[in-house]
Motif scaffolding. Structure first.
Motif, PDB file in Angstrom:
ATOM      1  N   TYR A  15      32.215  43.603   8.892  1.00 39.18           N
ATOM      2  CA  TYR A  15      31.680  44.968   8.809  1.00 39.18           C
ATOM      3  C   TYR A  15      31.081  45.429  10.131  1.00 39.18           C
ATOM      4  CZ  TYR A  15      28.720  48.913   7.628  1.00 39.18           C
ATOM      5  OH  TYR A  15      28.116  50.141   7.621  1.00 39.18           O
ATOM      6  N   THR A  16      31.355  46.689  10.468  1.00 33.20           N
ATOM      7  CA  THR A  16      30.688  47.353  11.584  1.00 33.20           C
ATOM      8  C   THR A  16      30.287  48.756  11.143  1.00 33.20           C
ATOM      9  OG1 THR A  16      32.751  48.266  12.521  1.00 33.20           O
ATOM     10  CG2 THR A  16      32.040  46.093  13.320  1.00 33.20           C
ATOM     11  N   ASP A  17      29.220  49.248  11.705  1.00 29.46           N
ATOM     12  CA  ASP A  17      28.768  50.606  11.412  1.00 29.46           C
ATOM     13  C   ASP A  17      29.483  51.567  12.343  1.00 29.46           C
ATOM     14  OD1 ASP A  17      26.656  52.898  12.294  1.00 29.46           O
ATOM     15  OD2 ASP A  17      26.448  52.401  10.163  1.00 29.46           O
ATOM     16  N   PRO A  18      30.080  52.637  11.817  1.00 26.97           N
ATOM     17  CA  PRO A  18      30.880  53.520  12.669  1.00 26.97           C
ATOM     18  C   PRO A  18      30.111  54.154  13.817  1.00 26.97           C
ATOM     19  CG  PRO A  18      30.542  54.486  10.484  1.00 26.97           C
ATOM     20  CD  PRO A  18      30.105  53.066  10.410  1.00 26.97           C
ATOM     21  N   ALA A  19      28.825  54.417  13.611  1.00 30.75           N
ATOM     22  CA  ALA A  19      28.041  55.103  14.644  1.00 30.75           C
ATOM     23  C   ALA A  19      27.487  54.162  15.704  1.00 30.75           C
ATOM     24  CB  ALA A  19      26.891  55.867  13.994  1.00 30.75           C
ATOM     25  N   THR A  20      27.503  52.862  15.417  1.00 36.99           N
ATOM     26  CA  THR A  20      26.874  51.924  16.364  1.00 36.99           C
ATOM     27  C   THR A  20      27.809  50.760  16.715  1.00 36.99           C
ATOM     28  OG1 THR A  20      25.801  50.813  14.480  1.00 36.99           O
ATOM     29  CG2 THR A  20      24.541  52.520  15.630  1.00 36.99           C
ATOM     30  N   SER A  21      27.838  49.741  15.871  1.00 38.60           N
ATOM     31  CA  SER A  21      28.543  48.510  16.225  1.00 38.60           C
ATOM     32  C   SER A  21      30.060  48.692  16.339  1.00 38.60           C
ATOM     33  CB  SER A  21      28.225  47.396  15.218  1.00 38.60           C
ATOM     34  OG  SER A  21      28.423  47.828  13.884  1.00 38.60           O
ATOM     35  N   TYR A  22      30.641  49.586  15.563  1.00 40.83           N
ATOM     36  CA  TYR A  22      32.088  49.850  15.672  1.00 40.83           C
ATOM     37  C   TYR A  22      32.419  50.321  17.080  1.00 40.83           C
ATOM     38  CZ  TYR A  22      36.623  52.066  14.456  1.00 40.83           C
ATOM     39  OH  TYR A  22      37.950  52.453  14.384  1.00 40.83           O
ATOM     40  N   GLN A  23      31.656  51.281  17.582  1.00 42.42           N
ATOM     41  CA  GLN A  23      31.885  51.776  18.927  1.00 42.42           C
ATOM     42  C   GLN A  23      31.553  50.717  19.976  1.00 42.42           C
ATOM     43  OE1 GLN A  23      29.609  55.441  19.172  1.00 42.42           O
ATOM     44  NE2 GLN A  23      31.315  56.629  18.358  1.00 42.42           N
TER      45      GLN A  23
END
Length: 262
Positions: free
Chosen positions: A121-129
């Protein structure tokens, strides 16, 4: 006489050595003219063995779009996210090989969305980027061109036949990062949804792995898979990738086959 023969031998050997160097130089030049396109992604991009036919990822069909100067290395693996792909050392493997003038196409999102699995899992606004930027920076440090590809849509329609968005904020987050980092982005999310809308629910099932029982020996009990493609669908998605490359006016378009691999 002996001296004459000796001179002839020296001349012959020198000629052979020079010719050999020329052949090597030509071969090296031809090799250097090749461009490698690396793919980092998930199951919708990956290659599949014959025992999974007709299941196919769009990356599996991508080589059919290009001439012989383009080499496609599909490193996509089912079940991976931006995070797990890096943590398993798969990005490092690519970066150890990629060279100046090559390309890295990056499509993730399907598994980054799985909040129940902290390893992916990654958060789209933070870790994904954050993780996507590692791909971008790594490619650029090697003189290669990164290309972001928003996640291809799943099969999903409303009751009135409208193709639905299935990836939440992830496509938008990828596009935002692309703008910030000045990275080319192929909006495969929007392109695939537009294709599904054009085809409608029933026709779109022909792109995905929807098979009746007994229809294919690899799936004797049938399968209803709204995520993964049949070969036909993978080819259609590959055409959208090619369309995106052309819209971005990338040099890669010079290597498209005129018939689009058909």
């Amino acid at each position: 006489m002996k001296r004459f023969i000796y001179c002839i031998l020296i001349l012959t050997v020198s000629t052979m050595l020079f010719s050999g160097l020329n052949i090597y130089s030509t071969t090296a030049k031809q090799t250097n003219e090749n461009i490698t396109v690396y793919l980092a992604g998930d199951s919708t991009v990956a290659n599949y063995a014959s025992n999974r036919t007709p299941r196919a990822g769009w990356g599996q069909m991508l080589p059919q779009m290009f001439d012989e100067q383009i080499i496609v290395k599909n490193e996509a693996v089912p079940g991976r996210s931006t995070k797990s792909f890096i943590n398993e050392g798969r990005l490092s493997k690519i970066l150890n090989q990629i060279q100046k003038g090559d390309y890295l196409l990056i499509q993730f999102g399907h598994n980054d969305e799985k909040s129940y699995d902290p390893s992916r899992y990654t958060d789209p606004a933070t870790s994904y980027q954050h993780y996507l930027k590692e791909y971008i920076d790594g490619a650029r440090q090697k003189g290669a061109t990164p290309i972001l590809v928003t996640p291809v849509e799943r099969w999903s329609f409303s009751a009135d036949g409208k193709a639905l968005a299935t990836h939440g904020h992830y496509p938008g987050a990828m596009k935002e990062l692309g703008r910030k980092e000045n990275v080319p982005v192929i909006d495969l999310t929007a392109k695939s949804r537009a294709l599904y809308q054009q085809l409608g629910p029933e026709k779109t099932t022909e792109l995905f792995l929807f098979l009746d029982a007994g229809e294919h020996p690899n799936y004797p009990d049938g399968v209803q898979d709204p995520i993964h493609f049949q070969e036909k669908g993978a080819r259609e998605i590959t055409k959208l990738i090619a369309e995106g490359i052309a819209e971005l006016n990338l040099p890669l378009q010079k290597h498209f086959l005129k018939n689009g691999g058909e």
